[in-house]
Design a protein around this motif. Sequence first.
Motif, short mmCIF file in Angstrom:
data_model
loop_
_atom_site.label_atom_id
_atom_site.label_comp_id
_atom_site.label_asym_id
_atom_site.label_seq_id
_atom_site.Cartn_x
_atom_site.Cartn_y
_atom_site.Cartn_z
N LYS B 8 0.82 -1.20 0.00
CA LYS B 8 0.00 0.00 0.00
C LYS B 8 0.86 1.26 0.00
CE LYS B 8 -4.60 0.25 0.13
NZ LYS B 8 -5.40 -0.22 1.23
N MET B 9 2.04 1.13 0.61
CA MET B 9 2.89 2.30 0.74
C MET B 9 3.62 2.63 -0.57
SD MET B 9 4.53 1.58 4.47
CE MET B 9 3.49 1.49 5.95
N ARG B 10 3.53 1.72 -1.52
CA ARG B 10 4.33 1.90 -2.72
C ARG B 10 3.60 2.64 -3.83
NH1 ARG B 10 8.54 -2.79 -3.12
NH2 ARG B 10 8.67 -3.37 -0.95
N GLU B 11 2.49 3.29 -3.49
CA GLU B 11 1.81 4.09 -4.51
C GLU B 11 2.33 5.51 -4.39
OE1 GLU B 11 -2.20 3.31 -3.43
OE2 GLU B 11 -2.01 1.19 -3.91
N TYR B 12 3.34 5.82 -5.17
CA TYR B 12 4.06 7.07 -5.01
C TYR B 12 3.63 8.11 -6.03
CZ TYR B 12 7.32 4.24 -2.25
OH TYR B 12 7.88 3.43 -1.32
N ASN B 13 3.82 9.37 -5.68
CA ASN B 13 3.65 10.41 -6.69
C ASN B 13 5.00 10.75 -7.33
OD1 ASN B 13 5.01 12.38 -5.22
ND2 ASN B 13 3.15 13.13 -4.25
N ASP B 14 5.00 11.76 -8.20
CA ASP B 14 6.18 12.06 -9.01
C ASP B 14 7.42 12.45 -8.22
OD1 ASP B 14 4.70 11.57 -11.17
OD2 ASP B 14 4.49 13.65 -11.85
N SER B 15 7.22 12.88 -6.98
CA SER B 15 8.39 13.34 -6.22
C SER B 15 9.26 12.17 -5.75
CB SER B 15 7.95 14.18 -5.02
OG SER B 15 7.19 13.40 -4.13
N VAL B 16 8.75 10.95 -5.87
CA VAL B 16 9.55 9.78 -5.48
C VAL B 16 10.14 9.11 -6.73
CG1 VAL B 16 9.53 7.53 -4.33
CG2 VAL B 16 8.17 9.42 -3.41
N LEU B 17 11.45 9.22 -6.90
CA LEU B 17 12.12 8.60 -8.04
C LEU B 17 12.36 7.12 -7.77
CD1 LEU B 17 14.81 11.38 -8.59
CD2 LEU B 17 12.54 11.21 -9.60
N VAL B 18 12.76 6.81 -6.54
CA VAL B 18 13.01 5.42 -6.12
C VAL B 18 12.44 5.27 -4.72
CG1 VAL B 18 14.74 3.66 -5.63
CG2 VAL B 18 15.17 5.34 -7.45
N GLY B 19 11.50 4.33 -4.55
CA GLY B 19 10.90 4.12 -3.23
C GLY B 19 11.48 2.90 -2.54
N ILE B 20 10.66 2.26 -1.72
CA ILE B 20 11.10 1.07 -0.99
C ILE B 20 11.58 0.00 -1.97
CG2 ILE B 20 10.25 -0.86 0.41
CD1 ILE B 20 8.29 1.10 1.72
N GLY B 21 12.69 -0.65 -1.66
CA GLY B 21 13.11 -1.79 -2.47
C GLY B 21 14.47 -1.68 -3.11
N ASP B 22 15.09 -0.51 -3.04
CA ASP B 22 16.46 -0.39 -3.56
C ASP B 22 17.39 -0.10 -2.39
OD1 ASP B 22 18.71 0.14 -5.42
OD2 ASP B 22 17.11 0.24 -6.91
N ASP B 23 18.66 0.21 -2.65
CA ASP B 23 19.60 0.46 -1.54
C ASP B 23 19.20 1.69 -0.75
OD1 ASP B 23 21.64 -1.63 -1.99
OD2 ASP B 23 21.78 -0.66 -3.94
N ALA B 24 18.72 2.71 -1.45
CA ALA B 24 18.27 3.94 -0.79
C ALA B 24 17.10 4.47 -1.58
CB ALA B 24 19.41 4.96 -0.75
N ALA B 25 16.31 5.31 -0.97
CA ALA B 25 15.24 5.99 -1.68
C ALA B 25 15.81 7.24 -2.35
CB ALA B 25 14.13 6.39 -0.72
N VAL B 111 2.14 12.11 3.37
CA VAL B 111 3.52 11.68 3.63
C VAL B 111 3.73 10.32 2.95
CG1 VAL B 111 5.07 10.80 5.44
CG2 VAL B 111 3.78 12.92 5.80
N GLN B 112 4.79 10.21 2.17
CA GLN B 112 5.06 8.97 1.46
C GLN B 112 6.15 8.17 2.18
OE1 GLN B 112 4.64 9.56 -3.02
NE2 GLN B 112 5.29 11.57 -2.30
N VAL B 113 5.87 6.89 2.39
CA VAL B 113 6.85 6.02 3.06
C VAL B 113 7.82 5.51 2.01
CG1 VAL B 113 7.19 3.93 4.41
CG2 VAL B 113 5.18 5.38 4.83
N ILE B 114 9.07 5.93 2.11
CA ILE B 114 10.04 5.66 1.03
C ILE B 114 11.11 4.64 1.41
CG2 ILE B 114 9.71 7.89 -0.12
CD1 ILE B 114 12.27 8.86 1.35
N GLY B 115 11.18 4.26 2.68
CA GLY B 115 12.24 3.31 3.02
C GLY B 115 12.25 3.00 4.49
N GLY B 116 13.40 2.47 4.95
CA GLY B 116 13.55 2.07 6.33
C GLY B 116 14.30 0.75 6.39
N ASP B 117 14.05 0.01 7.45
CA ASP B 117 14.74 -1.27 7.62
C ASP B 117 13.81 -2.16 8.43
OD1 ASP B 117 16.70 -3.19 7.45
OD2 ASP B 117 18.10 -2.21 8.82
#
Lengths: 325, 325
Positions: B8-25, B111-117
Motif C-alpha cells: 500500500k505504501m508503494r503508490e508514489y507520486n512524481d516526487s519519489v524517483l526510487v521508493g522502498i526496495g532499492d539500496d536507498a530511496a 507523507v510517502q513512506v520511502i524506506g527504512g529497515d
Amino acid sequence: MIKLLTEKMREYNDSVLVGIGDDAAAVTINKDSNLLAASDMFVEGSHFLLSKLSPRQLGHKALAASISDIAAMGGIPRFALISAGWPPYIDLDFTQEVYRGLQALAACFEVQVIGGDTVKSPQIILDITVLGEVKGAPVTRGGARPGDLIAVTGRLGASGAGFNLLKSPAANSLLIPPGARESLIKAHLEPYPQVEAAAVLRKGGGLGAMIDISDGLASEINHICKASGTGVLIYADKLPVDRETRGAARLLKLSWLDLALYGGEDYELLVTMAKADFTRAKEALMHKGIKLTEIGEILPATEGVLIQKEDGVFPLTAGGFNHFR
Amino acid sequence: MIKLLTEKMREYNDSVLVGIGDDAAAVTINKDSNLLAASDMFVEGSHFLLSKLSPRQLGHKALAASISDIAAMGGIPRFALISAGWPPYIDLDFTQEVYRGLQALAACFEVQVIGGDTVKSPQIILDITVLGEVKGAPVTRGGARPGDLIAVTGRLGASGAGFNLLKSPAANSLLIPPGARESLIKAHLEPYPQVEAAAVLRKGGGLGAMIDISDGLASEINHICKASGTGVLIYADKLPVDRETRGAARLLKLSWLDLALYGGEDYELLVTMAKADFTRAKEALMHKGIKLTEIGEILPATEGVLIQKEDGVFPLTAGGFNHFR
C-alpha cells in the motif's frame, strides 16, 4: 548527556541551518540534486555481540552500512541521523566510544550528524539514517541489460572470513599470520564504504545497475536480476578472493567460494556496464587504488541466474548455504 | 514479507524517483525549500505496553511524533523512513495492523513512506524518520523575544489524563462519561500532529519561536527560554485545560495543572509572537477550527522562568513532578 556526547558532532558547515538540539534538523542540498535516504538498524544480539567488537567498531560499522547504501545509488552521503537505544548496563564511556567511532567515519566522508533520538532500551539499538544527494537520476538495481558485464570493486569473502575467525577457537586462528588475521577481522568489523569508487564510476557514465554487497554476492546478484528482469552468468574463477581469505578458508575448513558468495557484509559495489566501458572504468578506479574485477555477464531472464564452476554451470540462489546467520 | 506489508505504501507520486526496495530511496524536494529531518524511536516496555494500545494505534503514534517535529519547525512533512524491529512473538497480522496505522496517518498528510529497515529484535522497536521541507528559514526554539506573547494550540493535559485513565483501575474510570473517557484516551494514543496549524501560523508571519509539546508544557517552555536566552511568565489560569480533562483529574485525584504542565505528549504547538500579531493568528486558526490561546509573556532572561498561580508566582522547572514516566 546527549549534549556532551554530541559536542564534536556540532561543528557544522554552512549547509546545516539547524543541527542537533531543535525539534528537527534543517539543511540545504544542492538545487540540481535529488535527495537520497537510507536507514539501517542494528540490534545487540541480532546483529552484533559486545564480546566480539569494540564500541568504536560498533559505531563505525553501524554508520558504514547506510553510507554504503547511498554510495550504491551513485550518491554522495551528506547528513546522518543517529537513533540510539541504551540499556542500563552501558555506561557513558561506552556510549562516547560508540559516538567516536561514528564520528570518525562520518568525518572521512564529510557526513554531518544533524539529529536522531536517544532512548532507554533493554539492549543496544542503533538505527542510522543517512541522507545523501545525487545529480540527476540515481543508479538503481534495475538498470542491467543483457550483454552488459558485471564487475565488483575490491575483494570478496574477506568479511565472511573475518566473521568466522572471530567465531572460531583462538587456537585455530593463531595458525593464520597475524597481519592476515587482523586484516580479515577488520574487513568484518570496520568495513569501508565505497563512496569514492561510486563517484568515479558514476562520473565515468554508462552504468547499468549498482548495488552494495551487504547480504553476500549471491543475494545481491539475484536482487539485480530480479529488478532488471535479466539473468546472469558468474564465473567462479574470476571472483576476487585474495590469498588472505583463501588461507583463512582452508584453516577454517570453509570453501573460499562460499565465503565470497554468501559471506555478506563486504560492502563492495557490484555494478553492471557495457563491455566497451569496462577498461576505462577499471583504469579510473586504479588511479584511486581501487580494484575493479569483471566477474560475469548479464543474460536474458530466460537463461536464469547461473554460476560457472570447475565442474559445470549451476543455478545461483541467494540462500542455500549458511555459516553466517 | 516486507513487500507484502508495504504494498500500500508503494503508490508514489512524481516526487519519489526510487521508493522502498532499492539500496536507498531517491526523492525530489522543491528547489527553493530547505530540507527538514527528525527521528523518534519507540521501544516496547520503555515507551509503550502492548496491553494498553492496539497495533494500529502504535503505528499512528510512532509516526505522529516525527510529523509533529516537522510541523514545529514550520515545515511540511513529505517522506518517512520506517525502521522496525519485530520479536518472534509478534505475528504478521499484528505487523500489518501497525503498518496500517502508520499508513493511515501518513495518508492524512500526504507523507510517502520511502524506506527504512526491518530486523529481528527481542521486543518491538519502531524508529521513524520524517523528512519535510520548509520555504526559507525554519522556525526554531531560539526565536523568542522579550515582550512577545506565548500561545498554545488546542488543549493541554488531555493526553496526560488519558494516560492516567489507562493506568487506573477500570472501576475508577467508569465514573467518567464514556465520551470523555474515549476522547482523553484517544488524545493519548492517537495524537494528531498540528501540521495545518503550523502552516497557518507560518503563513501569517511574525513567529518568534515554536516547539511541539512532547515532554510537557513546563519542559518545552524551558527549552524555548534556554534556546532564546529569555525568561517567561505563564498564567496558570489561562492554560486551555478543558472540562473533560478537569473532570478526569478530579476523579483520578490529580491536579489539572500538573496534567497540563507535566503530562506530555499533547503534541500541540507552543509558539511565541509579537502581541500585535496575535489576533490575526488566532482568527486565521479559528477558520480552520483550531484554537489558539495566549498563556503568557516572554521576559528578559534575568526574570527567570515563572508561573503565576492563585497563590503567587513560582519558578517553573521542567522536572519536579512525575506521574508520567
